[in-house]
Design a protein around this motif. Sequence first.
Motif, PDB file in Angstrom:
ATOM      1  N   SER A 115       0.838  -1.202   0.000  1.00 19.77           N
ATOM      2  CA  SER A 115       0.000   0.000   0.000  1.00 19.77           C
ATOM      3  C   SER A 115       0.869   1.247   0.000  1.00 19.77           C
ATOM      4  O   SER A 115       1.926   1.286   0.652  1.00 19.77           O
ATOM      5  N   TYR A 116       0.414   2.268  -0.731  1.00 19.93           N
ATOM      6  CA  TYR A 116       1.138   3.539  -0.792  1.00 19.93           C
ATOM      7  C   TYR A 116       0.129   4.669  -0.681  1.00 19.93           C
ATOM      8  O   TYR A 116      -0.964   4.623  -1.269  1.00 19.93           O
ATOM      9  N   TYR A 117       0.508   5.689   0.088  1.00 15.81           N
ATOM     10  CA  TYR A 117      -0.330   6.892   0.209  1.00 15.81           C
ATOM     11  C   TYR A 117       0.558   8.128   0.172  1.00 15.81           C
ATOM     12  O   TYR A 117       1.643   8.156   0.768  1.00 15.81           O
ATOM     13  N   ARG A 118       0.094   9.153  -0.515  1.00  7.87           N
ATOM     14  CA  ARG A 118       0.744  10.464  -0.497  1.00  7.87           C
ATOM     15  C   ARG A 118      -0.334  11.536  -0.522  1.00  7.87           C
ATOM     16  O   ARG A 118      -1.253  11.488  -1.350  1.00  7.87           O
ATOM     17  N   GLY A 119      -0.215  12.488   0.381  1.00 10.68           N
ATOM     18  CA  GLY A 119      -1.143  13.606   0.433  1.00 10.68           C
ATOM     19  C   GLY A 119      -0.403  14.905   0.674  1.00 10.68           C
ATOM     20  O   GLY A 119       0.523  14.961   1.497  1.00 10.68           O
ATOM     21  N   VAL A 120      -0.778  15.967  -0.034  1.00  8.37           N
ATOM     22  CA  VAL A 120      -0.107  17.265   0.060  1.00  8.37           C
ATOM     23  C   VAL A 120      -1.153  18.362   0.172  1.00  8.37           C
ATOM     24  O   VAL A 120      -2.148  18.376  -0.573  1.00  8.37           O
ATOM     25  N   ASP A 121      -0.937  19.281   1.108  1.00 10.10           N
ATOM     26  CA  ASP A 121      -1.730  20.508   1.228  1.00 10.10           C
ATOM     27  C   ASP A 121      -0.816  21.690   0.957  1.00 10.10           C
ATOM     28  O   ASP A 121       0.293  21.769   1.513  1.00 10.10           O
ATOM     29  N   ASP A 122      -1.286  22.601   0.131  1.00  9.84           N
ATOM     30  CA  ASP A 122      -0.459  23.731  -0.271  1.00  9.84           C
ATOM     31  C   ASP A 122      -1.340  24.986  -0.321  1.00  9.84           C
ATOM     32  O   ASP A 122      -2.334  25.011  -1.046  1.00  9.84           O
ATOM     33  N   TYR A 123      -0.998  25.990   0.484  1.00 14.10           N
ATOM     34  CA  TYR A 123      -1.757  27.232   0.364  1.00 14.10           C
ATOM     35  C   TYR A 123      -0.841  28.431   0.569  1.00 14.10           C
ATOM     36  O   TYR A 123       0.191  28.358   1.219  1.00 14.10           O
ATOM     37  N   ARG A 124      -1.241  29.545  -0.048  1.00 17.69           N
ATOM     38  CA  ARG A 124      -0.453  30.772   0.050  1.00 17.69           C
ATOM     39  C   ARG A 124      -1.381  31.982   0.053  1.00 17.69           C
ATOM     40  O   ARG A 124      -2.452  31.982  -0.572  1.00 17.69           O
ATOM     41  N   ILE A 125      -0.950  32.987   0.796  1.00 12.32           N
ATOM     42  CA  ILE A 125      -1.688  34.252   0.899  1.00 12.32           C
ATOM     43  C   ILE A 125      -0.735  35.394   0.569  1.00 12.32           C
ATOM     44  O   ILE A 125       0.372  35.459   1.111  1.00 12.32           O
TER      45      ILE A 125
ATOM     46  N   SER B  15       4.311  47.887   0.647  1.00 12.58           N
ATOM     47  CA  SER B  15       4.677  46.631   1.319  1.00 12.58           C
ATOM     48  C   SER B  15       3.733  45.518   0.880  1.00 12.58           C
ATOM     49  O   SER B  15       2.620  45.767   0.390  1.00 12.58           O
ATOM     50  N   ARG B  16       4.217  44.296   1.045  1.00 10.55           N
ATOM     51  CA  ARG B  16       3.408  43.116   0.720  1.00 10.55           C
ATOM     52  C   ARG B  16       3.678  42.035   1.776  1.00 10.55           C
ATOM     53  O   ARG B  16       4.826  41.691   2.067  1.00 10.55           O
ATOM     54  N   ASP B  17       2.616  41.510   2.365  1.00 10.57           N
ATOM     55  CA  ASP B  17       2.708  40.398   3.308  1.00 10.57           C
ATOM     56  C   ASP B  17       2.475  39.093   2.554  1.00 10.57           C
ATOM     57  O   ASP B  17       1.647  39.034   1.622  1.00 10.57           O
ATOM     58  N   GLN B  18       3.190  38.035   2.956  1.00  5.51           N
ATOM     59  CA  GLN B  18       2.972  36.736   2.327  1.00  5.51           C
ATOM     60  C   GLN B  18       3.035  35.628   3.373  1.00  5.51           C
ATOM     61  O   GLN B  18       3.729  35.738   4.380  1.00  5.51           O
ATOM     62  N   ASN B  19       2.270  34.591   3.116  1.00  5.80           N
ATOM     63  CA  ASN B  19       2.192  33.441   4.009  1.00  5.80           C
ATOM     64  C   ASN B  19       2.030  32.193   3.150  1.00  5.80           C
ATOM     65  O   ASN B  19       1.034  32.053   2.438  1.00  5.80           O
ATOM     66  N   TYR B  20       3.013  31.298   3.218  1.00  8.29           N
ATOM     67  CA  TYR B  20       3.001  30.075   2.407  1.00  8.29           C
ATOM     68  C   TYR B  20       3.175  28.885   3.331  1.00  8.29           C
ATOM     69  O   TYR B  20       4.057  28.890   4.195  1.00  8.29           O
ATOM     70  N   ARG B  21       2.347  27.849   3.132  1.00  8.69           N
ATOM     71  CA  ARG B  21       2.439  26.660   3.969  1.00  8.69           C
ATOM     72  C   ARG B  21       2.235  25.409   3.111  1.00  8.69           C
ATOM     73  O   ARG B  21       1.387  25.384   2.227  1.00  8.69           O
ATOM     74  N   ARG B  22       3.013  24.393   3.434  1.00 11.15           N
ATOM     75  CA  ARG B  22       2.915  23.116   2.722  1.00 11.15           C
ATOM     76  C   ARG B  22       3.047  21.982   3.738  1.00 11.15           C
ATOM     77  O   ARG B  22       4.018  21.917   4.490  1.00 11.15           O
ATOM     78  N   LEU B  23       2.040  21.102   3.747  1.00  7.86           N
ATOM     79  CA  LEU B  23       2.018  19.941   4.633  1.00  7.86           C
ATOM     80  C   LEU B  23       2.032  18.682   3.773  1.00  7.86           C
ATOM     81  O   LEU B  23       1.288  18.594   2.792  1.00  7.86           O
ATOM     82  N   THR B  24       2.843  17.703   4.150  1.00  4.70           N
ATOM     83  CA  THR B  24       2.992  16.488   3.352  1.00  4.70           C
ATOM     84  C   THR B  24       2.888  15.257   4.243  1.00  4.70           C
ATOM     85  O   THR B  24       3.532  15.183   5.295  1.00  4.70           O
TER      86      THR B  24
END
Length: 789
Positions: free
Chosen positions: A310-320, A329-338
């Motif tokens: 069995s194999y599983y892969r899941g990725v969450d990716d979001y950015r603001i 000015s510019r604010d940024q927020n990037y997150r990646r969960l694997t």
Amino acid sequence: MRIIQITILACLLAWSSGEGWAQPQKIVKGVVIEVGSGEPLASVAISDSSRRALGITNRYGYFSLILDGSARSVVFSAVGYEPRRIVLAGDTVLSVALSPLTLQTVEIKGSNQQLLNINHLTITPSLLSNLPSIGGERDLIKAISLFSGVVPGSELASGFQVRGGGNDQNLFYLDGAPIYSTGHLFNFLSLFNPDAIQKVDFYKGDFPVEFGGRLSSVTDVAFREGNKNCWEGQAELGVISSKITVEGPLVPNKTSVLVAARSAYLNLFNLGKEKAVRNHKADNFFGYNFYDLNVKLNHAFNKNHKVFLSYYRGVDDYRILQNNPTGRSRDQNYRRLTNQLLSARSYHVLGPRLFLQTGLHATHYSFRYIEGNTQFQVESQQAQPWLIPELIYTKTDEALNRSRGAISDLSANLLAEWLVSARLRAKAGVELIRHRYQPINYRLQGTLGDSLILQEPTRMAFESAYFGSLSLDLSPRWQWTMGGRYSGFQSAGVRYAGFEPRTSLSFRDGESHLQLSASRTMQYNHALVQEGELVDKTMWVPSTARILPQSAWQYAVGWSQILKGFRYNLGIFYKQMHNLSQYQYIIGVPFVYYDWEANTLSGGRGRAYGAELAASKTLNRWDLGLNYTLSWSQRRFEALNNAQWFPYIYDRRHSFNANALFRISGKTRLSLLWLYYSGQRYHAPVGRIADNPLGYGYVVYDDLNAGKVPDYHRLDASLTRRFDRPENKYWEVSLNIYNVYSRRNTYRLYPARQIVVDSQGNRVGNRYVMRSAAVFPILPSLSIRYKFL
């Protein structure tokens, strides 16, 4: 040790005497599969002609029985399948095929059979499909949180709390491999793709001895093996995501494969928006996407030996991205969960009485965050007087905070099950785990390069467990199970070990069931959580010399009965927890979890107790059910709240839900679900000291978690219609409505300053109040499913 010796002696005496009771005997073994797909069926109930329970199939569909020589037949029955009676002639090997029921009536009636065990619930795909979904997504975690004894977290949470425990005290397995994060879409949806699930075993107490490492619950999710006879597939289009599943035989009746993929497409609504923000052509951008992939390959060498991969892969990716209105000015927020795991298992039937399971597993969870700000110099250039001036943005400074962390496991386990006699069953095994912790690492980047690097050292740890249990039928009505685990943990020069005894006593009389259980569990991993954000920063760390292993004793008593079609379950529980840990998060500190060992409290105590009620009834076309939990959950730390007991954040006094399924016709059904639970706790301010010459004003707090968020309730509805096509193909359309009456449930309370005016509208001062933030109003959605093979 004396108790163990007495137990073994009693079981051996029962074995020797039991062999004499059942002479002559019949040995009946085999496997139960589904007609058409050839999928093995787990948890199939096996009974005799008088409806006396004889046993159930294991997770691979196998069973083995030693019956009295006078036994003439056995009956196999399972949720959503036509029961089947098999006539016995003598010792035999059976391959029993059960046909799925086409009526939703029996699927829902049967789904409540798990009420006969207060500590163990079995969840099937048919149960998931008959609950209202969220944006067209059937969600396993939300389904589990409906059961009594389980308290849901916040609205943006895929977790739950079981009998007063914390979210980090729940253990999740995917085909035998542990997984450390269970959420997609800011934890609003779970990562378990329902189209890939065969069944789920959920234990909220009295865990089987092969499970350990957490204090509160175990959720054992098994992927489907794939159709062994023909190729088939289905696709689903929903508001949040789309899915596709394909399965079939590589070698008929021997090798099959299942592939299930799911992906969100919220970024399709933002095409070009990110580029526009970076070019200062738009104010803000919010992008999000997730995907997951499930692959399972299995091969049967013969009827007695099988292997699974069995194999599983899941990725969450979001950015603001957020541009300041001035453009400077510019604010940024990037997150990646694997999340990623690989599991290899084998199953062997070694003779008529012995079963052997082995497994090798690798699992990995990681997170990566980038948070910061970019500064610009804005210049105006006007080429011609009649043209709009062109703005030129020159980057002058940039400060980015990059952080990452991970945990990886390599594990191996072996489990042997032995049918010793008609009255005695034994189980024994071993589990070995190598943990690799990569705590939080920080890197600050600016215009001139790295300005600061903070790096926690990688930690290694080794965990082991040796376990065994004996289940003895004291009589046709009484059954006693006793066993335990001896677990150990070694990391960073420290070594811990402990014994985890577990015992239960059951009484069955027809359709009545009494169960008493007591168990001890230990937990060596700790989750540090920065709560209150869309995506909680969760980091797993080991037990150390400062952070002690957690442990808990739990006691439960339950009574279940069926009276004229009315099924109910009533239970009470009490849990004591020791050496609880809690991370001391300080607002405003930019480096969360750095120097985590020094900032984590240990040695905490916890206690939880309460009562659980579950009931169901079928009335003509209606299937009705309800679940209610009355509970208390408290914590105590020497360094907190003046060393006094305080309510746990998820100390919800009441949790209630009612569900109903109405079969409008054979192809159309209406599902309703109403939920109510008490608001969670929070640290409520009781006053504020105004500004003074020596410093700024500050808020005054009373006892820890003394405040309570307003109670939560909502109604969900789903209307589903199936349209059959030739050759077993079909369309299924579902209209789902989340929060039908658009209740503004509080997600978070926050302090705010309110302007005070007099009767003339003149400002006379300020006052500080707590304001409520809600997340989801009414959310209608439509999903379309098509079986195309």
